[in-house]
Design an enzyme around this catalytic site. Structure first.
Site, PDB file in Angstrom:
ATOM      1  CG  HIS A 218      49.269 -37.435  -7.204  1.00  0.00           C
ATOM      2  ND1 HIS A 218      48.581 -36.767  -6.230  1.00  0.00           N
ATOM      3  CD2 HIS A 218      49.880 -38.477  -6.579  1.00  0.00           C
ATOM      4  CE1 HIS A 218      48.761 -37.378  -5.071  1.00  0.00           C
ATOM      5  NE2 HIS A 218      49.537 -38.413  -5.254  1.00  0.00           N
TER       6      HIS A 218
ATOM      7  CE  LYS B  17      54.482 -36.219   0.617  1.00  0.00           C
ATOM      8  NZ  LYS B  17      53.989 -37.557   1.056  1.00  0.00           N
ATOM      9  CB  SER B  18      48.573 -30.880  -1.920  1.00  0.00           C
ATOM     10  OG  SER B  18      49.490 -30.482  -2.891  1.00  0.00           O
TER      11      SER B  18
ATOM     12  CD1 TRP C 132      43.238 -34.258   6.806  1.00  0.00           C
ATOM     13  CD2 TRP C 132      44.603 -32.627   6.074  1.00  0.00           C
ATOM     14  NE1 TRP C 132      43.049 -33.157   7.601  1.00  0.00           N
ATOM     15  CE2 TRP C 132      43.872 -32.150   7.168  1.00  0.00           C
ATOM     16  CE3 TRP C 132      45.527 -31.776   5.463  1.00  0.00           C
ATOM     17  CZ2 TRP C 132      44.032 -30.849   7.671  1.00  0.00           C
ATOM     18  CZ3 TRP C 132      45.692 -30.499   5.949  1.00  0.00           C
ATOM     19  CH2 TRP C 132      44.950 -30.035   7.043  1.00  0.00           C
TER      20      TRP C 132
ATOM     21  NE  ARG D   4      51.798 -28.826   3.021  1.00  0.00           N
ATOM     22  CZ  ARG D   4      52.489 -29.813   3.574  1.00  0.00           C
ATOM     23  NH1 ARG D   4      52.609 -30.971   2.948  1.00  0.00           N
ATOM     24  NH2 ARG D   4      53.055 -29.664   4.764  1.00  0.00           N
TER      25      ARG D   4
ATOM     26  CE1 TYR E 202      48.885 -30.226   4.484  1.00  0.00           C
ATOM     27  CE2 TYR E 202      49.308 -28.236   5.747  1.00  0.00           C
ATOM     28  CZ  TYR E 202      49.499 -29.583   5.552  1.00  0.00           C
ATOM     29  OH  TYR E 202      50.300 -30.289   6.413  1.00  0.00           O
TER      30      TYR E 202
HETATM   31  P1  A3P Z   1      54.555 -33.308   5.632  1.00  0.00           P
HETATM   32  O1  A3P Z   1      55.513 -34.180   4.893  1.00  0.00           O
HETATM   33  O2  A3P Z   1      54.891 -31.848   5.502  1.00  0.00           O
HETATM   34  O3  A3P Z   1      54.358 -33.724   7.041  1.00  0.00           O
HETATM   35  P2  A3P Z   1      50.023 -36.595   0.666  1.00  0.00           P
HETATM   36  O4  A3P Z   1      48.986 -37.386   1.349  1.00  0.00           O
HETATM   37  O5  A3P Z   1      49.523 -35.813  -0.514  1.00  0.00           O
HETATM   38  O6  A3P Z   1      51.215 -37.434   0.344  1.00  0.00           O
HETATM   39  O7  A3P Z   1      50.499 -35.436   1.659  1.00  0.00           O
HETATM   40  C1  A3P Z   1      51.278 -35.738   2.767  1.00  0.00           C
HETATM   41  C2  A3P Z   1      51.475 -34.473   3.567  1.00  0.00           C
HETATM   42  O8  A3P Z   1      50.204 -34.093   4.166  1.00  0.00           O
HETATM   43  C3  A3P Z   1      52.449 -34.692   4.715  1.00  0.00           C
HETATM   44  O9  A3P Z   1      53.106 -33.444   4.900  1.00  0.00           O
HETATM   45  C4  A3P Z   1      51.488 -35.024   5.839  1.00  0.00           C
HETATM   46  O10 A3P Z   1      52.035 -34.900   7.111  1.00  0.00           O
HETATM   47  C5  A3P Z   1      50.387 -33.996   5.575  1.00  0.00           C
HETATM   48  N1  A3P Z   1      49.139 -34.299   6.296  1.00  0.00           N
HETATM   49  C6  A3P Z   1      48.431 -35.448   6.291  1.00  0.00           C
HETATM   50  N2  A3P Z   1      47.388 -35.356   7.146  1.00  0.00           N
HETATM   51  C7  A3P Z   1      47.435 -34.142   7.699  1.00  0.00           C
HETATM   52  C8  A3P Z   1      46.646 -33.454   8.666  1.00  0.00           C
HETATM   53  N3  A3P Z   1      45.595 -34.015   9.269  1.00  0.00           N
HETATM   54  N4  A3P Z   1      46.999 -32.190   9.005  1.00  0.00           N
HETATM   55  C9  A3P Z   1      48.067 -31.594   8.437  1.00  0.00           C
HETATM   56  N5  A3P Z   1      48.872 -32.205   7.521  1.00  0.00           N
HETATM   57  C10 A3P Z   1      48.555 -33.460   7.156  1.00  0.00           C
END
Ligand code: A3P
Length: 294
Positions: free
Chosen positions: A103, A56-57, A61, A125, A189
């Site tokens: 991870h 979730k970091s 992306w 993050r 992040y």
């Molecule tokens: P949120 O749940 O806070 O929206 P992972 O890919 O590690 O599972 O991380 C998912 C998190 O990264 C989600 O957070 C997602 O929205 C966020 N994320 C993905 N792409 C992003 C971007 N371009 N800009 C900002 N946050 C992004």
């Protein structure tokens, strides 16, 4: 390996795989021991890139940014193959240049990477934001996730029972800080969101890919939250694996993509408790990463 279920005083259930005292996501393949051994012995190529990141970091992306830079195309590639979750034989035979994700705590990564072969890139993050992001995702994951209260999840997240990072976020970060070789780049992040272009340039340099400014600017635009979210919804094929977690059969990744969303979830008491544990762990583990998070 044991499958451990904790039921707390509020009747929240939390299940994880425990191996040698470490907590693992139930999705880590098999008995954990064999997979860890296979990952440790994984044959790394000089041009491999690993996205080694706490869940979730911003895994997706970063993965998609790296693939755009390495392929020279703006195509969206969805989720990357995960060392602990997916078919390692398939990864062994992938054509170069290979990019995969993990991870796992850095102590569990391939031995050859620890010696400097291949490259690793991570995003850090604010842990308050990522626990909120994780909680929302876990709520959608049925038996593989977590169906209890946020308070109950927060307790587990702050403990060494946190299966997201084979222990707490603090322990995960401690491992990344102890990485010894220079084949490692750490981005944030918050900064990637605020200064996307500068970070894309930095990443391109680290990956040793040569692109003109126009392409790097196009990458910076293509990895904005709304663009990735749309691509995920329109180009990622639905998968049987995720049918039980989302109506459209896609892993629910793109929720809000905001910095500071924790303020909508944490109570004042939870935030104060979190800050206290944060400070204690930063001191106890002698962490250098003491970033001021919003
Ligand atoms: P949120 O749940 O806070 O929206 P992972 O890919 O590690 O599972 O991380 C998912 C998190 O990264 C989600 O957070 C997602 O929205 C966020 N994320 C993905 N792409 C992003 C971007 N371009 N800009 C900002 N946050 C992004």
């Amino acid at each position: 390996m044991d499958l451990v279920t904790i039921v707390d005083e509020q009747n929240n259930k939390y299940t994880y795989k425990r191996y040698k005292g470490y907590a693992f996501n139930q999705e880590v393949v098999g008995n954990v021991r064999d997979r860890l051994e296979e990952v440790a012995n994984f044959k790394v190529r000089q041009d491999d890139v690993l996205i080694g990141i706490f869940p979730k970091s911003g895994t997706h992306w970063l993965y998609n940014t790296v693939l755009m830079l390495r392929s020279g195309s703006l195509k969206y590639h969805g989720s990357g193959p995960g060392l602990e979750f997916d078919d390692l034989k398939m990864m062994e035979h992938m054509p170069s240049p290979r990019t995969f994700c993990s991870h796992l705590r850095f102590r569990f990564l391939p031995e050859q990477m620890k010696l400097g072969k291949g490259k690793i890139v991570t995003l850090t993050r604010n842990p308050k934001d990522l626990v909120v992001s994780m909680y929302h995702m876990m709520q959608k994951m049925g038996d593989l996730g977590y169906q209890g209260t946020f308070d109950g999840f927060l307790k587990r997240f702050l403990s060494e029972e946190c299966f997201c990072g084979n222990g707490s976020w603090f322990s995960w970060i401690k491992d990344t800080e102890e990485w010894k070789t220079p084949n490692f780049l750490c981005l944030s992040y918050h900064d990637l969101k605020e200064n996307t272009f500068a970070n894309v340039v930095k990443l391109a340099k680290f990956l040793e890919v040569d692109h003109d400014e126009e392409f790097l600017r196009s990458v910076s635009e293509s990895i904005q939250f709304d663009k990735l979210k749309e691509s995920h919804e329109t180009t990622t094929p639905p998968s049987d694996r995720w049918k039980h977690v989302s109506e459209d059969g896609r892993l629910p990744i793109y929720r809000k993509g905001k910095v500071g969303d924790w303020k909508n979830m944490f109570t004042v008491a939870q935030s104060e408790h979190f800050d206290k544990i944060y400070r204690e762990n930063v001191e106890k583990l002698d962490l250098k990463i003491y970033t001021k998070f919003e």
